[in-house]
Design a protein around this motif. Structure first.
Motif, PDB file in Angstrom:
ATOM      1  N   GLY A  33      -1.781   6.898 -11.675  1.00  0.00           N
ATOM      2  CA  GLY A  33      -1.756   6.995 -10.648  1.00  0.00           C
ATOM      3  C   GLY A  33      -3.189   7.128  -9.991  1.00  0.00           C
ATOM      4  N   VAL A  34      -4.228   7.211 -10.450  1.00  0.00           N
ATOM      5  CA  VAL A  34      -5.582   7.164  -9.931  1.00  0.00           C
ATOM      6  C   VAL A  34      -5.773   5.613  -9.697  1.00  0.00           C
ATOM      7  CG1 VAL A  34      -8.067   7.198 -10.729  1.00  0.00           C
ATOM      8  CG2 VAL A  34      -6.508   9.118 -11.079  1.00  0.00           C
ATOM      9  N   TRP A  35      -5.648   4.773 -10.601  1.00  0.00           N
ATOM     10  CA  TRP A  35      -5.644   3.144 -10.494  1.00  0.00           C
ATOM     11  C   TRP A  35      -5.024   2.674  -9.174  1.00  0.00           C
ATOM     12  CZ3 TRP A  35      -5.328   1.606 -16.137  1.00  0.00           C
ATOM     13  CH2 TRP A  35      -6.536   1.756 -16.965  1.00  0.00           C
ATOM     14  N   LYS A  36      -3.790   3.281  -9.130  1.00  0.00           N
ATOM     15  CA  LYS A  36      -2.969   2.683  -7.827  1.00  0.00           C
ATOM     16  C   LYS A  36      -3.794   3.396  -6.653  1.00  0.00           C
ATOM     17  CE  LYS A  36       1.711   2.278 -10.111  1.00  0.00           C
ATOM     18  NZ  LYS A  36       2.938   2.765 -10.151  1.00  0.00           N
ATOM     19  N   LEU A  37      -4.011   4.369  -6.721  1.00  0.00           N
ATOM     20  CA  LEU A  37      -4.657   5.038  -5.218  1.00  0.00           C
ATOM     21  C   LEU A  37      -6.105   4.409  -4.869  1.00  0.00           C
ATOM     22  CD1 LEU A  37      -3.664   8.663  -5.469  1.00  0.00           C
ATOM     23  CD2 LEU A  37      -2.741   7.107  -4.073  1.00  0.00           C
ATOM     24  N   LEU A  38      -7.016   3.981  -6.118  1.00  0.00           N
ATOM     25  CA  LEU A  38      -8.100   3.228  -5.880  1.00  0.00           C
ATOM     26  C   LEU A  38      -7.836   1.532  -5.322  1.00  0.00           C
ATOM     27  CD1 LEU A  38     -10.429   4.565  -8.846  1.00  0.00           C
ATOM     28  CD2 LEU A  38     -10.386   5.186  -6.550  1.00  0.00           C
ATOM     29  N   GLY A  39      -6.633   1.455  -6.021  1.00  0.00           N
ATOM     30  CA  GLY A  39      -6.190  -0.229  -5.591  1.00  0.00           C
ATOM     31  C   GLY A  39      -6.038  -0.231  -4.060  1.00  0.00           C
ATOM     32  N   VAL A  40      -5.281   0.813  -3.750  1.00  0.00           N
ATOM     33  CA  VAL A  40      -4.745   0.914  -2.328  1.00  0.00           C
ATOM     34  C   VAL A  40      -5.785   0.693  -1.427  1.00  0.00           C
ATOM     35  CG1 VAL A  40      -3.529   2.212  -0.595  1.00  0.00           C
ATOM     36  CG2 VAL A  40      -2.453   1.994  -2.759  1.00  0.00           C
ATOM     37  N   ILE A  41      -6.899   1.744  -1.768  1.00  0.00           N
ATOM     38  CA  ILE A  41      -7.991   1.687  -1.046  1.00  0.00           C
ATOM     39  C   ILE A  41      -8.792   0.487  -0.705  1.00  0.00           C
ATOM     40  CG2 ILE A  41     -10.309   2.834  -0.913  1.00  0.00           C
ATOM     41  CD1 ILE A  41      -9.146   5.346  -2.037  1.00  0.00           C
ATOM     42  N   ALA A  42      -8.889  -0.327  -1.978  1.00  0.00           N
ATOM     43  CA  ALA A  42      -9.467  -1.502  -2.077  1.00  0.00           C
ATOM     44  C   ALA A  42      -8.804  -2.720  -1.464  1.00  0.00           C
ATOM     45  CB  ALA A  42      -9.507  -1.898  -3.637  1.00  0.00           C
ATOM     46  N   ILE A  43      -7.716  -2.583  -1.444  1.00  0.00           N
ATOM     47  CA  ILE A  43      -6.982  -3.943  -0.543  1.00  0.00           C
ATOM     48  C   ILE A  43      -7.103  -3.558   0.858  1.00  0.00           C
ATOM     49  CG2 ILE A  43      -5.713  -4.568  -2.473  1.00  0.00           C
ATOM     50  CD1 ILE A  43      -3.285  -3.313  -1.126  1.00  0.00           C
ATOM     51  N   LEU A  44      -6.952  -2.163   1.502  1.00  0.00           N
ATOM     52  CA  LEU A  44      -6.955  -1.817   2.900  1.00  0.00           C
ATOM     53  C   LEU A  44      -8.468  -1.978   3.309  1.00  0.00           C
ATOM     54  CD1 LEU A  44      -4.587   0.904   2.942  1.00  0.00           C
ATOM     55  CD2 LEU A  44      -4.064  -1.517   3.511  1.00  0.00           C
ATOM     56  N   ILE A  45      -9.610  -1.755   2.870  1.00  0.00           N
ATOM     57  CA  ILE A  45     -10.647  -1.764   3.349  1.00  0.00           C
ATOM     58  C   ILE A  45     -11.144  -3.153   3.693  1.00  0.00           C
ATOM     59  CG2 ILE A  45     -11.519   0.522   2.339  1.00  0.00           C
ATOM     60  CD1 ILE A  45     -13.562  -1.029   0.362  1.00  0.00           C
ATOM     61  N   ARG A  98     -10.929 -11.824   3.504  1.00  0.00           N
ATOM     62  CA  ARG A  98     -10.554 -10.857   2.574  1.00  0.00           C
ATOM     63  C   ARG A  98     -10.523 -11.422   1.136  1.00  0.00           C
ATOM     64  NH1 ARG A  98      -8.509  -5.897   3.911  1.00  0.00           N
ATOM     65  NH2 ARG A  98      -8.878  -5.428   6.022  1.00  0.00           N
ATOM     66  N   LYS A  99     -10.924 -12.875   1.048  1.00  0.00           N
ATOM     67  CA  LYS A  99     -10.794 -13.372  -0.176  1.00  0.00           C
ATOM     68  C   LYS A  99     -12.170 -13.093  -0.900  1.00  0.00           C
ATOM     69  CE  LYS A  99      -7.345 -16.593   1.139  1.00  0.00           C
ATOM     70  NZ  LYS A  99      -7.066 -17.933   1.190  1.00  0.00           N
ATOM     71  N   CYS A 100     -12.166 -13.535  -2.360  1.00  0.00           N
ATOM     72  CA  CYS A 100     -13.377 -13.446  -3.097  1.00  0.00           C
ATOM     73  C   CYS A 100     -14.407 -14.537  -2.637  1.00  0.00           C
ATOM     74  CB  CYS A 100     -12.853 -13.808  -4.461  1.00  0.00           C
ATOM     75  SG  CYS A 100     -14.111 -13.513  -5.814  1.00  0.00           S
ATOM     76  N   PHE A 101     -15.422 -13.910  -2.918  1.00  0.00           N
ATOM     77  CA  PHE A 101     -16.707 -14.712  -2.301  1.00  0.00           C
ATOM     78  C   PHE A 101     -16.877 -15.196  -1.080  1.00  0.00           C
ATOM     79  CE2 PHE A 101     -15.733 -15.617  -7.118  1.00  0.00           C
ATOM     80  CZ  PHE A 101     -17.028 -14.798  -7.304  1.00  0.00           C
ATOM     81  N   SER A 102     -15.876 -14.894  -0.057  1.00  0.00           N
ATOM     82  CA  SER A 102     -16.038 -15.252   1.300  1.00  0.00           C
ATOM     83  C   SER A 102     -17.240 -14.651   1.746  1.00  0.00           C
ATOM     84  CB  SER A 102     -14.783 -14.619   2.203  1.00  0.00           C
ATOM     85  OG  SER A 102     -14.973 -13.416   2.252  1.00  0.00           O
ATOM     86  N   GLU A 103     -17.741 -13.392   1.022  1.00  0.00           N
ATOM     87  CA  GLU A 103     -19.100 -12.803   1.738  1.00  0.00           C
ATOM     88  C   GLU A 103     -20.223 -13.786   1.693  1.00  0.00           C
ATOM     89  OE1 GLU A 103     -17.643 -10.319  -0.747  1.00  0.00           O
ATOM     90  OE2 GLU A 103     -16.291  -9.393   0.610  1.00  0.00           O
ATOM     91  N   LEU A 104     -20.241 -14.435   0.554  1.00  0.00           N
ATOM     92  CA  LEU A 104     -21.209 -15.414   0.139  1.00  0.00           C
ATOM     93  C   LEU A 104     -21.553 -16.518   1.159  1.00  0.00           C
ATOM     94  CD1 LEU A 104     -20.903 -15.524  -3.775  1.00  0.00           C
ATOM     95  CD2 LEU A 104     -22.534 -14.199  -2.574  1.00  0.00           C
ATOM     96  N   LYS A 105     -20.401 -16.951   1.803  1.00  0.00           N
ATOM     97  CA  LYS A 105     -20.328 -18.124   2.835  1.00  0.00           C
ATOM     98  C   LYS A 105     -20.816 -17.888   3.892  1.00  0.00           C
ATOM     99  CE  LYS A 105     -16.290 -19.829   0.480  1.00  0.00           C
ATOM    100  NZ  LYS A 105     -14.851 -20.202   0.512  1.00  0.00           N
ATOM    101  N   ALA A 139       0.839  -1.354  -0.056  1.00  0.00           N
ATOM    102  CA  ALA A 139      -0.044  -0.058  -0.107  1.00  0.00           C
ATOM    103  C   ALA A 139       0.933   1.285  -0.128  1.00  0.00           C
ATOM    104  CB  ALA A 139      -0.778   0.106   1.066  1.00  0.00           C
ATOM    105  N   LEU A 140       1.916   1.109   0.794  1.00  0.00           N
ATOM    106  CA  LEU A 140       2.893   2.498   0.852  1.00  0.00           C
ATOM    107  C   LEU A 140       3.636   2.769  -0.430  1.00  0.00           C
ATOM    108  CD1 LEU A 140       4.386   4.657   2.513  1.00  0.00           C
ATOM    109  CD2 LEU A 140       5.991   2.697   3.236  1.00  0.00           C
ATOM    110  N   GLY A 141       3.866   1.569  -0.980  1.00  0.00           N
ATOM    111  CA  GLY A 141       4.754   1.847  -2.378  1.00  0.00           C
ATOM    112  C   GLY A 141       3.831   2.251  -3.685  1.00  0.00           C
TER     113      GLY A 141
END
Length: 128
Positions: A52-64, A120-127, A17-19
């Motif tokens: 730049g925009v994609w990286k910042l949005l990606g950081v938000i996505a992996i941290l939330i 934090r894995k895909c589809f874990s919410e469905l379980k 995230a920092l990088g």
């Protein structure tokens, strides 16, 4: 998830995230070194804003919390961006200095993705 795996995940994820955030910000402000590097690699300067925009949005996505599918997309985007950077630098004949950053970020992406907790894995919410 073991304590060891949780520590590996958070160290890799926070460094990733920092990088990504720091390089994303540098790309958005389009400093001289970044614009010269983009020209050297043969890419148009508007790529800096996109990355730049994609990286910042990606950081938000992996941290939330939750949103596993969104996280998968963010990890995939980080992997594609960094593997593309590596190939671009190699194609231009750049040395280890230019390859170090993208290589480190791709390794951190892989570690963060591999060691992520089940919630934090895909589809874990469905379980639930």
């Amino acid at each position: 998830m073991t304590k060891r795996n949780k520590i590996i995940y958070w160290i890799a994820t926070l460094w990733l995230a920092l990088g990504m955030a720091s390089t994303g910000i540098v790309q958005l402000i389009q400093n001289k070194e970044e614009t010269e590097m983009m020209k050297h690699l043969g890419y148009p300067l508007y790529f800096l804003t996109l990355l730049g925009v994609w990286k910042l949005l990606g950081v938000i996505a992996i941290l939330i919390p939750r949103f596993g599918l969104l996280k998968e997309w963010a990890y995939a985007g980080f992997f594609f961006a960094m593997s593309g950077a590596i190939v671009s630098h190699l194609a231009c004949g750049d040395g280890a200095k230019e390859l170090f950053g993208p290589l480190l970020l791709i390794v951190l992406t892989i570690f963060s993705w591999y060691y992520r907790p089940a919630e934090r894995k895909c589809f874990s919410e469905l379980k639930s």
